[in-house]
Design a protein around this motif. Structure first.
Motif, mmCIF file in Angstrom:
data_model
loop_
_atom_site.group_PDB
_atom_site.id
_atom_site.type_symbol
_atom_site.label_atom_id
_atom_site.label_comp_id
_atom_site.label_asym_id
_atom_site.label_seq_id
_atom_site.Cartn_x
_atom_site.Cartn_y
_atom_site.Cartn_z
ATOM 1 N N UNK A 32 0.822 -1.217 0.000
ATOM 2 C CA UNK A 32 0.000 0.000 0.000
ATOM 3 C C UNK A 32 0.850 1.260 0.000
ATOM 4 N N UNK A 33 0.284 2.321 -0.523
ATOM 5 C CA UNK A 33 0.993 3.602 -0.533
ATOM 6 C C UNK A 33 0.748 4.382 0.755
ATOM 7 N N UNK A 34 -0.285 3.984 1.507
ATOM 8 C CA UNK A 34 -0.576 4.663 2.771
ATOM 9 C C UNK A 34 0.398 4.200 3.843
ATOM 10 N N UNK A 72 8.333 -2.218 6.489
ATOM 11 C CA UNK A 72 7.645 -1.554 5.395
ATOM 12 C C UNK A 72 8.585 -0.869 4.430
ATOM 13 N N UNK A 73 9.891 -1.051 4.626
ATOM 14 C CA UNK A 73 10.884 -0.424 3.754
ATOM 15 C C UNK A 73 11.926 -1.431 3.310
ATOM 16 N N UNK A 202 -4.847 -5.359 6.046
ATOM 17 C CA UNK A 202 -5.866 -4.828 6.957
ATOM 18 C C UNK A 202 -6.743 -3.780 6.271
ATOM 19 N N UNK A 203 -7.010 -4.021 4.977
ATOM 20 C CA UNK A 203 -7.877 -3.122 4.222
ATOM 21 C C UNK A 203 -7.159 -1.966 3.570
ATOM 22 N N UNK A 204 -5.852 -1.858 3.759
ATOM 23 C CA UNK A 204 -5.103 -0.728 3.212
ATOM 24 C C UNK A 204 -4.665 -0.921 1.767
ATOM 25 N N UNK A 205 -4.741 -2.158 1.262
ATOM 26 C CA UNK A 205 -4.376 -2.408 -0.131
ATOM 27 C C UNK A 205 -5.626 -2.303 -0.995
ATOM 28 N N UNK A 252 1.224 0.198 7.590
ATOM 29 C CA UNK A 252 0.390 0.951 6.658
ATOM 30 C C UNK A 252 -0.903 1.388 7.348
ATOM 31 N N UNK A 253 -1.477 2.477 6.876
ATOM 32 C CA UNK A 253 -2.762 2.914 7.383
ATOM 33 C C UNK A 253 -2.689 3.530 8.768
ATOM 34 N N UNK A 254 -3.845 3.656 9.398
ATOM 35 C CA UNK A 254 -3.962 4.321 10.694
ATOM 36 C C UNK A 254 -4.312 3.286 11.756
ATOM 37 N N UNK A 255 -3.411 3.039 12.690
ATOM 38 C CA UNK A 255 -3.661 2.051 13.732
ATOM 39 C C UNK A 255 -2.891 2.421 14.997
#
Length: 307
Positions: A32-34, A72-73, A202-205, A252-255
């Protein structure tokens, strides 16, 4: 690791995934990009030493988990990675890396191996250069040469106790079959771990539905099981800032992290994991998760660790 473990909520850390760099030189189709943390950062060596000291103390009389440099990197973008591996070796932790291989020159690989790296995992999601370019935004020839050079060097230096294998995520963007990919890498003497189902992070993709090629490999989380997430049970996940995450989807995303490995002791963090598993209200990001089925998870884990 067996199906009976789905009914035992006691945490059993087999692996610690540590993110030493949270940015990447690739743009893979399944990533994901987020981002949960938008700032670019590398883990400092002081923070890393603190983390390893905690795990060394906690697991002094227990089987030590393996340290995985991933996240994530791209871990090779951290110039101090060799020093981190040396710290792990000094404290008797085995280590592995998951990299896209683009920066894994023979010279860099030699330094990593000589520092004590146990396993090199290279993500190569296609064996046809045009498909590879499309789904990873990298140059296949560069990664391919790096792998061939490293394999030849390892063959000439059999005293180096290190394993090399290729990882791959399945996708309908790739025309090669799993057997074709296995044969391709096998002809070069390089282990191939097989195609792995991608997660929806978790829904971010957002492109998940477009990318999956076999819906039978995926399942929503079964919250009726005591251990409804095997990653929570078997893996510890730590980002560049020392945040202790529920899993790699939280890059990724908000958690909300479980805690921070620098500020909290492992007993309290592991206790929080158990509370998450038994709580009536599940984390929102976990309710959105679509991942590989349990039988596939066990098979993946066995293949990932067999070399």
């Amino acid at each position: 690791m067996a199906f009976k473990d789905l009914f035992n909520i006691e945490h059993e850390c087999h692996e610690v995934e540590i993110e030493v760099c949270n940015f990447c030189n690739a743009k893979c189709f399944h990533c994901p990009t987020t981002r949960r943390i938008n700032s670019v950062s590398r883990m400092t060596i002081d923070r890393f030493e603190n983390i390893i000291e905690k795990y060394t103390t906690y697991y002094e009389d227990k089987a030590k988990p393996r340290i995985i440099f991933a996240g994530g990197g791209e871990p090779l973008l951290n110039d101090e990675l060799e020093n981190y591996i040396q710290i792990c070796r000094k404290n008797r932790f085995s280590t592995s890396i998951i990299t896209n291989g683009q920066l894994l020159s023979l010279q860099r690989a030699k330094r990593l191996v000589e520092s004590g790296l146990s396993t090199i995992n290279v993500s190569v999601h296609a064996i046809k250069p045009d498909e590879y370019k499309k789904i990873m935004k990298l140059d296949f020839d560069v990664t391919f040469k790096n792998l061939c050079d490293i394999k030849y060097w390892l063959k000439q230096n059999s005293n180096q106790n290190v394993s090399l294998q290729v990882l791959c995520n399945e996708s309908n963007e790739v025309s090669s079959t799993e057997n074709e990919m296995k044969e391709f890498w096998g002809n070069l003497g390089i282990a191939f771990a097989g195609k792995k189902p991608i997660w929806n992070r978790a829904g971010n993709l957002e492109s998940f539905d477009e990318l999956i090629c076999n819906k039978n490999h995926h399942i929503s989380v079964n919250f009726n099981l005591p251990v409804w997430c095997l990653t929570l049970k078997y893996m510890d996940t730590i980002d560049t800032e020392g945040n202790f995450l529920k899993c790699s989807c939280e890059y990724f995303g908000d958690s909300e992290p479980i805690g921070n490995i620098i500020e909290d002791d492992l007993d309290s963090l592991y206790d929080r994991i158990k509370k998450i598993l038994i709580a009536k209200e599940k984390p929102l990001e976990c309710t959105k998760c679509i991942k590989s089925k349990s039988d596939i998870f066990f098979k993946e884990y066995a293949e990932f660790n067999k070399i």
